[in-house]
Design an enzyme around this catalytic site. Structure first.
Site, short mmCIF file in Angstrom:
data_model
loop_
_atom_site.label_atom_id
_atom_site.label_comp_id
_atom_site.label_asym_id
_atom_site.label_seq_id
_atom_site.Cartn_x
_atom_site.Cartn_y
_atom_site.Cartn_z
N GLN A 1 -3.06 -1.12 2.78
CA GLN A 1 -3.25 0.33 2.80
C GLN A 1 -3.24 0.86 4.24
O GLN A 1 -2.68 1.94 4.51
CB GLN A 1 -4.59 0.70 2.14
CG GLN A 1 -4.76 0.25 0.72
CD GLN A 1 -3.66 0.72 -0.21
OE1 GLN A 1 -3.24 1.87 -0.14
NE2 GLN A 1 -3.17 -0.18 -1.06
N TYR B 1 -7.04 -5.57 -5.12
CA TYR B 1 -5.89 -5.26 -5.98
C TYR B 1 -5.34 -3.86 -5.73
O TYR B 1 -5.97 -3.03 -5.08
CB TYR B 1 -6.17 -5.51 -7.45
CG TYR B 1 -7.36 -4.91 -8.13
CD1 TYR B 1 -7.94 -3.73 -7.71
CD2 TYR B 1 -7.90 -5.53 -9.25
CE1 TYR B 1 -9.02 -3.19 -8.37
CE2 TYR B 1 -8.98 -4.99 -9.92
CZ TYR B 1 -9.54 -3.82 -9.48
OH TYR B 1 -10.61 -3.29 -10.14
N GLU B 2 -4.12 -3.64 -6.22
CA GLU B 2 -3.32 -2.43 -5.91
C GLU B 2 -3.07 -2.29 -4.41
O GLU B 2 -2.94 -1.18 -3.89
CB GLU B 2 -3.99 -1.17 -6.46
CG GLU B 2 -3.92 -1.03 -7.96
CD GLU B 2 -2.50 -0.95 -8.50
OE1 GLU B 2 -1.59 -0.59 -7.73
OE2 GLU B 2 -2.31 -1.25 -9.68
N GLY B 3 -3.01 -3.42 -3.72
CA GLY B 3 -2.77 -3.42 -2.28
C GLY B 3 -4.06 -3.57 -1.51
O GLY B 3 -4.96 -2.74 -1.60
#
Length: 600
Positions: free
Chosen positions: A442, A435-437
């Site tokens: 990234q 999650y969050e990429g």
């Protein structure tokens, strides 16, 4: 085994590697002296140890209740949440005008690591609220802030972020949720998935921040707006009033973080959920991405926290478990005396420490980018933040999976048994890489947006700092520190980062796909090289303490040993990843998707 907040390590990093005393010289941070910060972290450590950690395994076992669209949290969680908000830990970095402590990001970063290390599933709730607070404080108009911010900062109300939809995944250009204007508000309709703490029973109201499209919005990412959509509409007194037209359809049955509700949310099943526009139309994604640095830093801290807890659990078990003989003839001996177990534990702790130092340095740069008096210094630190954040997020979380896996290995067969609790860290850690990429996202961000976009400027600056660390080692005195090893390794770290950047700049001219094919290898090079730099600086600082007889000599020798452990056991793989980047990227380009698909 009880979690112990790693305050000694954190305080050392803050004082010796992050210029803690300089924080109080920044505008607005005058009251945050080293003594004050140490006292704050001491209390945070007590809360992590005494309140959050005891609930971690129990929450994993209990899981969540779900009936008629309502989520019931595990035993003890509501009481722990009440204690959290009463102590002011819900949003420590929020501005005092809204009821927060106004802490520096650097200090809040330490607190978030402690709380995540104690109980990642619990801390996800305040983490999401902090993100929502940040968005409203930065972009909402004063009237909207007056209704929501104080109650969210206090923890009376919680917040969520609603981005992902079933058809969109990470591609937010495909968001289809609608927002139709009506009077002084908007009617929101659509479905969102993977909404952390989208529904729970710990607060009176949940404030959802929802991405949706206005009727005349352009296609793609430029046509997305951001809306506040509360679970209950505030009444004239600002208290939760009538229920809004939204509901939790289901909660996910997940590999880990069993006590954190991951919800599918439906908006506007009837006439439409009432929402209020945040900022300007069609700039919602821009607002969300403005918060990504802190959000991704916080997920990196989840990885570091889980890794620390996993290490502590493994070290405790290894100290208690007796089996076999060691070279001195003791039999049976605690397995922590066995060289291979010492190797595993040393590598686990060294990786965790390297990631921790890197995260705290990134947090310091966030504070400097916002508050340093000189514009050039602010700009330099902002470049540093932009470069480091994807590394902190991806490297720290992948490290956590590795460390948690080793923790299971230290336990042997008992690690594969759920009753020992160590498997939970392995399961919980995995989501942090997603999650969050994801890690791949990234890596592509590091390569495309952070290295190629500025043609390696931020890279050249950090390479210069690494070489400065290497050159400063020439002044270190005799003693436990192998100065030649540290200096040589620091220069090698700088070389690896520099060569990666040079290859990327040349490869993009040859084939624009090559940097993307190499992105994961570049991420690994950066993660290992930057961690090596951090640990070398840590060892040098420990050597200085040791030379003057400052405090516990065993602790300073331990810091030096951790750097040596990383340099000998982890850092050599960075050279291999550079080779993979240079050569393996072409083989990735040569793979035919149709042939890969035939395997299924």
């Amino acid at each position: 085994m009880t979690y112990h907040a790693p305050l000694r390590e954190i305080n050392f990093i803050l004082e010796d590697l992050c210029n803690l005393s300089g924080l109080s010289a920044l505008d607005g941070f005058e009251d945050f002296t080293p003594e004050t910060i140490e006292a704050i972290l001491l209390e945070a450590g007590k809360f992590a140890n005494d309140v959050l950690a005891p609930l971690n395994h129990q929450g994993d076992v209990d899981g969540l209740g779900f009936k008629d669209g309502k989520v019931t949290m595990p035993r003890g969680w509501k009481e722990a949440y009440t204690s959290l908000v009463e102590a002011g830990w819900n949003s420590p970095a929020a501005e005092p005008e809204f009821g927060g402590m106004g802490l520096p990001v650097l200090v809040n970063t330490c607190i978030q690591e402690l709380f995540n290390g104690a109980n990642i599933s619990f801390q996800l709730c305040p983490l999401l609220t902090q993100g929502a607070i940040e968005a409203l404080a930065a972009y909402a108009d004063p009237a909207l802030q007056a209704v929501y911010l104080e109650k969210m900062v206090s923890g009376e109300w919680a917040g969520t972020m609603n981005l992902t939809e079933p058809q969109a995944g990470s591609d937010l250009s495909q968001v289809r949720s609608k927002a139709v204007p009506k009077d002084d508000h908007y009617l929101i309709s659509g479905q969102k998935i993977f909404i952390t703490y989208g529904e729970h029973d710990m607060v009176d109201n949940i404030v959802h921040l929802v991405l949706a499209r206005l009727p005349d919005a352009p296609e793609g990412t430029k046509g997305i707006s951001l809306f506040v959509v509360p679970k209950f509409l505030p009444d004239a007194e600002g208290q939760p009033g009538v229920a809004n037209d939204l509901r939790c359809v289901s909660i996910e049955h997940k590999l880990g973080i069993h006590a954190s509700p991951t919800c599918t949310m439906a908006y506007g099943d009837n006439e439409g959920a009432i929402g209020y526009l945040v900022g300007e139309p069609n700039r919602g994604l821009q607002y969300m991405f403005a918060m990504m640095n802190n959000a991704r830093l916080n997920v990196g801290l989840q990885g570091i926290g889980v890794a620390e807890h996993a290490f502590q659990t493994a070290a405790y078990y290894a100290s208690e478990r007796k089996q076999g003989a060691v070279t001195n003839g003791t039999s049976p001996a605690p397995i922590i005396q066995h060289p291979d177990v010492k190797r595993m534990l040393g590598v686990m702790k060294a990786q965790t420490e390297g990631a921790r130092i890197l995260a705290l340095r990134a947090a310091l740069s966030i504070d400097m980018a916002e508050r340093a008096p000189d514009a050039d210094i602010r700009a330099r630190h902002q470049r540093r933040v932009d470069l480091l954040i994807p590394v902190v997020k991806a490297w720290s979380t992948e490290m956590a999976v590795s460390v948690a896996s080793q923790a299971v290995q230290v336990h042997g067969g008992m690690g594969y048994v759920e009753e020992t609790g160590v498997a939970q860290f392995y399961r919980d850690a995995k989501i942090t890489t997603i999650y969050e990429g994801t890690t791949g996202i990234q890596a592509m961000d590091l390569v495309g947006r952070k290295i190629l976009r500025d043609q390696g400027l931020a890279v050249s600056e950090i390479v210069s700092d690494i070489r400065a660390s290497a050159n400063a080692l020439a002044d270190e005195g005799e003693g436990a520190l192998d100065v030649n090893l540290m200096r040589r390794s620091a220069h090698e770290a700088a070389d690896l980062i520099e060569k990666s950047c040079e290859w990327l700049l040349a490869a993009q001219v040859t084939d624009a796909a090559l940097p993307l094919a190499a992105a994961q290898s570049v991420m690994d090079v950066f993660g290992m090289s930057l961690s090596a730099w951090c640990l070398i600086d840590s060892a040098a600082a420990a050597s200085r303490h040791l030379a003057v007889g400052d405090g516990d000599a065993a602790f300073w020798r331990y810091r030096i040993s951790l750097a040596e452990c990383f340099i000998h056991h982890i850092f050599p793989m960075a050279q291999a990843r550079l080779t993979t980047m240079r050569n393996g990227s072409y083989s990735v380009i040569g793979l035919e998707p149709d042939m890969l698909a035939q395997a299924s």
